[in-house]
Design a protein around this motif. Sequence first.
Motif, PDB file in Angstrom:
ATOM      1  N   TRP A 100       0.843  -1.183   0.000  1.00 37.64           N
ATOM      2  CA  TRP A 100       0.000   0.000   0.000  1.00 37.64           C
ATOM      3  C   TRP A 100       0.871   1.223   0.000  1.00 37.64           C
ATOM      4  N   PRO A 101       0.559   2.243  -0.654  1.00 39.46           N
ATOM      5  CA  PRO A 101      -0.481   2.362  -1.669  1.00 39.46           C
ATOM      6  C   PRO A 101      -0.098   1.592  -2.923  1.00 39.46           C
ATOM      7  N   LEU A 102      -1.110   1.170  -3.625  1.00 32.65           N
ATOM      8  CA  LEU A 102      -0.884   0.391  -4.826  1.00 32.65           C
ATOM      9  C   LEU A 102      -0.177   1.243  -5.875  1.00 32.65           C
ATOM     10  N   PRO A 103       0.745   0.661  -6.648  1.00 24.24           N
ATOM     11  CA  PRO A 103       1.429   1.451  -7.669  1.00 24.24           C
ATOM     12  C   PRO A 103       0.468   1.852  -8.772  1.00 24.24           C
ATOM     13  N   VAL A 104       0.648   3.059  -9.271  1.00 28.01           N
ATOM     14  CA  VAL A 104      -0.216   3.583 -10.313  1.00 28.01           C
ATOM     15  C   VAL A 104       0.385   3.198 -11.661  1.00 28.01           C
TER      16      VAL A 104
END
Length: 65
Positions: free
Chosen positions: A59-63
């Motif tokens: 987290w946070p998920l990669p964009v």
Amino acid sequence: MAIEPTEPKVAKMLNWAYEKGMHLFYKTLADDIEKEMTSAPIKKAAVESPKRSSEPVKWPLPVTK
């Protein structure tokens, strides 16, 4: 010669038609309910859950673009 009022006759006919219609409605409703109760239950196909990877989620998920 007296004129007979037609209101009581019409009221009786309308009341009879209403009662007959309600009787038929409840009769068909009861038939539908009885059919549902007597029919065999529908078996649904088993759904397998998606397999999870052994890696933890970061987290946070990669964009991704």
